[in-house]
Design a protein around this motif. Structure first.
Motif, PDB file in Angstrom:
ATOM      1  N   GLY A  33      27.817  41.895  22.264  1.00  0.00           N
ATOM      2  CA  GLY A  33      29.014  41.968  21.441  1.00  0.00           C
ATOM      3  C   GLY A  33      30.053  40.945  21.848  1.00  0.00           C
ATOM      4  N   LEU A  34      30.217  40.741  23.149  1.00  0.00           N
ATOM      5  CA  LEU A  34      31.184  39.767  23.636  1.00  0.00           C
ATOM      6  C   LEU A  34      30.796  38.352  23.222  1.00  0.00           C
ATOM      7  N   ALA A  35      29.503  38.025  23.340  1.00  0.00           N
ATOM      8  CA  ALA A  35      29.049  36.685  22.972  1.00  0.00           C
ATOM      9  C   ALA A  35      29.162  36.452  21.470  1.00  0.00           C
ATOM     10  N   ALA A  36      28.858  37.494  20.672  1.00  0.00           N
ATOM     11  CA  ALA A  36      28.859  37.323  19.214  1.00  0.00           C
ATOM     12  C   ALA A  36      30.257  37.372  18.620  1.00  0.00           C
ATOM     13  N   LEU A  37      31.114  38.232  19.159  1.00  0.00           N
ATOM     14  CA  LEU A  37      32.422  38.462  18.551  1.00  0.00           C
ATOM     15  C   LEU A  37      33.574  37.839  19.328  1.00  0.00           C
ATOM     16  N   GLY A  38      33.293  37.345  20.537  1.00  0.00           N
ATOM     17  CA  GLY A  38      34.372  36.786  21.355  1.00  0.00           C
ATOM     18  C   GLY A  38      34.988  35.547  20.764  1.00  0.00           C
ATOM     19  N   GLY A  39      34.195  34.773  20.009  1.00  0.00           N
ATOM     20  CA  GLY A  39      34.741  33.630  19.287  1.00  0.00           C
ATOM     21  C   GLY A  39      35.034  32.403  20.115  1.00  0.00           C
ATOM     22  N   SER A  40      34.533  32.322  21.342  1.00  0.00           N
ATOM     23  CA  SER A  40      34.821  31.137  22.158  1.00  0.00           C
ATOM     24  C   SER A  40      33.716  30.945  23.177  1.00  0.00           C
ATOM     25  N   ALA A  41      33.639  29.730  23.702  1.00  0.00           N
ATOM     26  CA  ALA A  41      32.665  29.450  24.758  1.00  0.00           C
ATOM     27  C   ALA A  41      32.986  30.244  26.014  1.00  0.00           C
ATOM     28  N   ARG A  42      34.269  30.484  26.255  1.00  0.00           N
ATOM     29  CA  ARG A  42      34.647  31.252  27.437  1.00  0.00           C
ATOM     30  C   ARG A  42      34.091  32.669  27.362  1.00  0.00           C
ATOM     31  N   ALA A  43      34.145  33.265  26.168  1.00  0.00           N
ATOM     32  CA  ALA A  43      33.601  34.610  26.004  1.00  0.00           C
ATOM     33  C   ALA A  43      32.095  34.618  26.226  1.00  0.00           C
ATOM     34  N   ARG A  44      31.393  33.598  25.715  1.00  0.00           N
ATOM     35  CA  ARG A  44      29.939  33.532  25.914  1.00  0.00           C
ATOM     36  C   ARG A  44      29.605  33.323  27.380  1.00  0.00           C
ATOM     37  N   ARG A  45      30.377  32.481  28.061  1.00  0.00           N
ATOM     38  CA  ARG A  45      30.142  32.282  29.491  1.00  0.00           C
ATOM     39  C   ARG A  45      30.394  33.579  30.263  1.00  0.00           C
ATOM     40  N   ALA A  46      31.440  34.307  29.869  1.00  0.00           N
ATOM     41  CA  ALA A  46      31.748  35.571  30.542  1.00  0.00           C
ATOM     42  C   ALA A  46      30.617  36.568  30.359  1.00  0.00           C
ATOM     43  N   ALA A  47      30.070  36.640  29.140  1.00  0.00           N
ATOM     44  CA  ALA A  47      28.961  37.563  28.888  1.00  0.00           C
ATOM     45  C   ALA A  47      27.741  37.185  29.720  1.00  0.00           C
ATOM     46  N   LEU A  48      27.428  35.904  29.762  1.00  0.00           N
ATOM     47  CA  LEU A  48      26.265  35.449  30.523  1.00  0.00           C
ATOM     48  C   LEU A  48      26.446  35.699  32.012  1.00  0.00           C
ATOM     49  N   ARG A  49      27.642  35.427  32.530  1.00  0.00           N
ATOM     50  CA  ARG A  49      27.876  35.641  33.960  1.00  0.00           C
ATOM     51  C   ARG A  49      27.861  37.125  34.287  1.00  0.00           C
ATOM     52  N   GLY A  50      28.346  37.956  33.382  1.00  0.00           N
ATOM     53  CA  GLY A  50      28.302  39.391  33.613  1.00  0.00           C
ATOM     54  C   GLY A  50      26.882  39.900  33.755  1.00  0.00           C
ATOM     55  N   ILE A  51      25.990  39.460  32.851  1.00  0.00           N
ATOM     56  CA  ILE A  51      24.596  39.896  32.910  1.00  0.00           C
ATOM     57  C   ILE A  51      23.901  39.325  34.144  1.00  0.00           C
ATOM     58  N   ALA A  52      24.172  38.068  34.469  1.00  0.00           N
ATOM     59  CA  ALA A  52      23.555  37.474  35.659  1.00  0.00           C
ATOM     60  C   ALA A  52      24.009  38.200  36.926  1.00  0.00           C
ATOM     61  N   SER A  53      25.282  38.563  36.993  1.00  0.00           N
ATOM     62  CA  SER A  53      25.794  39.308  38.153  1.00  0.00           C
ATOM     63  C   SER A  53      25.140  40.676  38.243  1.00  0.00           C
ATOM     64  N   LEU A  54      24.972  41.331  37.086  1.00  0.00           N
ATOM     65  CA  LEU A  54      24.290  42.625  37.052  1.00  0.00           C
ATOM     66  C   LEU A  54      22.870  42.510  37.588  1.00  0.00           C
ATOM     67  N   ALA A  55      22.163  41.442  37.205  1.00  0.00           N
ATOM     68  CA  ALA A  55      20.793  41.263  37.668  1.00  0.00           C
ATOM     69  C   ALA A  55      20.738  41.098  39.186  1.00  0.00           C
ATOM     70  N   VAL A  56      21.676  40.335  39.736  1.00  0.00           N
ATOM     71  CA  VAL A  56      21.712  40.156  41.195  1.00  0.00           C
ATOM     72  C   VAL A  56      22.004  41.476  41.892  1.00  0.00           C
ATOM     73  N   ALA A  57      22.967  42.237  41.360  1.00  0.00           N
ATOM     74  CA  ALA A  57      23.313  43.522  41.971  1.00  0.00           C
ATOM     75  C   ALA A  57      22.148  44.503  41.898  1.00  0.00           C
ATOM     76  N   SER A  58      21.472  44.559  40.761  1.00  0.00           N
ATOM     77  CA  SER A  58      20.335  45.473  40.618  1.00  0.00           C
ATOM     78  C   SER A  58      19.223  45.133  41.595  1.00  0.00           C
ATOM     79  N   ALA A  59      18.966  43.837  41.754  1.00  0.00           N
ATOM     80  CA  ALA A  59      17.930  43.422  42.701  1.00  0.00           C
ATOM     81  C   ALA A  59      18.301  43.840  44.124  1.00  0.00           C
ATOM     82  N   ALA A  60      19.580  43.680  44.491  1.00  0.00           N
ATOM     83  CA  ALA A  60      20.012  44.053  45.844  1.00  0.00           C
ATOM     84  C   ALA A  60      19.909  45.557  46.062  1.00  0.00           C
ATOM     85  N   ILE A  61      20.307  46.333  45.057  1.00  0.00           N
ATOM     86  CA  ILE A  61      20.272  47.792  45.184  1.00  0.00           C
ATOM     87  C   ILE A  61      18.835  48.298  45.293  1.00  0.00           C
TER      88      ILE A  61
END
Length: 502
Positions: free
Chosen positions: A63-91
């Motif tokens: 939703g953030l990538a599609a409706l955010g309306g800016s490259a910053r929003a898309r970068r934020a969405a991508l970094r959020g998911i990448a951070s989640l993946a790192v945290a899940s792997a550590a846990i």
């Protein structure tokens, strides 16, 4: 002289400390279990279930990538998911196995709060809290505004784990620390856009045009978000003249605009900006770029992400000089003319990908069309044959960037200097596995050489032995070559408005 202050743990063993913390944790858990949480009963259990396997955060990112309306929003969405993946792997690989803590007994928790399906993994630390904190922190590192909007949702998910009785408070706290740490660790490997140093660009001379006075902005009404951006331009620059036109009228309108104003404005994607840059350079006018396309590579390399960024540069008269990439013969034919590119020129799989994407986009949309096009190209294409540096070879991709692209993580990213006089040349050699070779080239980055790919800095590239009609791409546009192409640069040929860092 007063006696030194003593803590409750002075002289106690670490075992006693752990027992004290365990008792306090249990006391807090029971206190929260018996407390009435107004309005939480219909919300928190459902919210807890929705975050299973990260589904809530994948949906939020989409939703953030599609409706955010800016490259910053898309970068934020991508970094959020990448951070989640790192945290899940550590846990899952370290956290759950290191402390094998049993889940709380549910006797103290009202039945209506309890989850229908109880988790079977160990309790410490909370994976849900880690994912929530990682996603929220990752988003905030790219965009404080979006991070502030996501943070309450992340806090609610973390609280729901205690509310439903599946975690002790310390499990949630530890999970949140791991999640936030994962996002910060990822930033150390893949910097955020704000961490990158300010690009070194030679300053250019451009008139200050407050409120857009003497500025004519041409809008390609079929580019990405150009129509919506044009409305923002009219509100932010009331004295500017804004002309909306169809793609087939673009060249004529740009020529008219160049004769009427002291500066030329353009709103559209990279292909539209390419055409405006050629006109602005020919007339000696500064160019104001309003990002209105899907990718907006050139605008972002200028440091422009919003209309406000352009307005600040116009008001102050801040501008930089920019190299123009050049290739001959140009798309109009072999009569001595040339084409130009602001971002990149390429041969091989990318032009085919662009063609296939344009064929699918009207039916299924831009991003899905890109995925379908990539699948078709990587599955069915054969490498092209060309002579490069006096040697004939099969190539999957020849990429020529206008300026050196810096690494941001595993792939080429931002250009720090738009007037360095250099071409960033990358070649992916032919073979049986184009997908793996392209991935290897992206991961290895610039200035490398291997049997699979090579990268060099050049000032001029000559390509011969091409099959007539071979497609090539420049700034997202596709044209067709003859037997030979020569690529070089026009140093500092364009002046573009650019917000200066504080």
């Amino acid at each position: 002289m007063s006696a030194p202050r003593r803590t409750p743990f002075t002289g106690r063993s670490s075992t006693a400390l752990r027992d004290w913390l365990r008792r306090r944790d249990l006391a807090v858990f029971h206190g929260l279990a018996h407390r009435n949480w107004p309005g939480a009963e219909p919300v928190l259990p459902r919210l807890s279930r929705s975050a299973d396997h990260g589904l809530l955060w994948f949906g939020a990112a989409a939703g953030l990538a599609a409706l955010g309306g800016s490259a910053r929003a898309r970068r934020a969405a991508l970094r959020g998911i990448a951070s989640l993946a790192v945290a899940s792997a550590a846990i899952n690989t370290i956290g759950k196995g290191a402390v094998r803590r049993e889940r709380p007994l549910l006797d103290a928790v009202p039945v209506i709060r309890q989850l229908r399906r109880q988790p079977f993994t160990t309790s410490f630390p909370s994976g849900h809290a880690a994912s929530a904190a990682a996603f929220a922190t990752g988003v905030a590192l790219e965009s404080k505004g979006w991070g502030a909007m996501v943070a309450p949702l992340a806090a609610a998910v973390a609280a729901s784990r205690v509310y439903t009785g599946v975690h002790y408070p310390s499990d949630v706290l530890a999970g949140a620390v791991v999640g936030a740490g994962a996002a910060l660790a990822l930033r150390g490997v893949v910097p955020t856009r704000g961490q990158l140093p300010a690009p070194g660009r030679p300053p250019g001379h451009a008139p200050a045009l407050p409120a857009g006075e003497d500025l004519v902005v041409v809008v390609n009404e079929e580019s990405g978000t150009a129509t919506a951006t044009a409305s923002l331009v009219r509100n932010a620059l009331p004295r500017a003249e804004v002309v909306e036109c169809a793609p087939e009228e673009l060249s004529a309108e740009l020529e008219k605009a160049a004769r009427r104003g002291r500066a030329l404005g353009i709103c559209g994607g990279d292909g539209t900006v390419n055409r405006a840059a050629a006109v602005a350079a020919a007339h000696g006018l500064p160019l104001a770029v309003f990002p209105g396309g899907t990718l907006n590579h050139f605008a972002y390399d200028l440091g422009i992400e919003t209309v406000d960024d352009v307005c600040a540069a116009l008001t102050a008269g801040d501008a930089v000089r920019v190299d123009l990439g050049r290739f001959r013969p140009g798309p109009e034919g072999p009569d001595g003319g040339h084409g130009c590119f602001l971002n990149a020129f390429s041969l091989g799989v990318y032009p085919e990908l662009v063609r296939n994407r344009e064929r699918w986009a009207p039916r299924i949309g831009g991003w899905p069309a890109g995925l379908v096009a990539a699948w078709e190209v990587l599955r069915g294409e054969r490498p092209l044959e060309a002579e490069l540096e006096g040697r004939r070879r099969p190539l999957w991709l020849l990429f020529v960037g206008n300026g050196l692209f810096q690494r941001v993580g595993p792939a080429p990213g931002r250009r720090h200097n738009l007037a360095d006089g250099l071409l960033d040349v990358r070649v992916v050699h032919g073979g049986r596995t184009p997908g793996l070779r392209l991935l290897a080239a992206a991961v290895a980055g610039p200035l490398t050489r291997s049997p699979v790919h090579a990268a060099q800095r050049r000032r001029r590239v000559r390509i011969t032995g091409l099959k007539p009609g071979t497609p090539y791409a420049y700034d997202g546009e596709v044209a067709y070559s003859r037997c030979e192409l020569v690529i070089d640069k026009l140093p500092e040929a364009l002046t573009a408005y650019c917000p200066m860092p504080a």
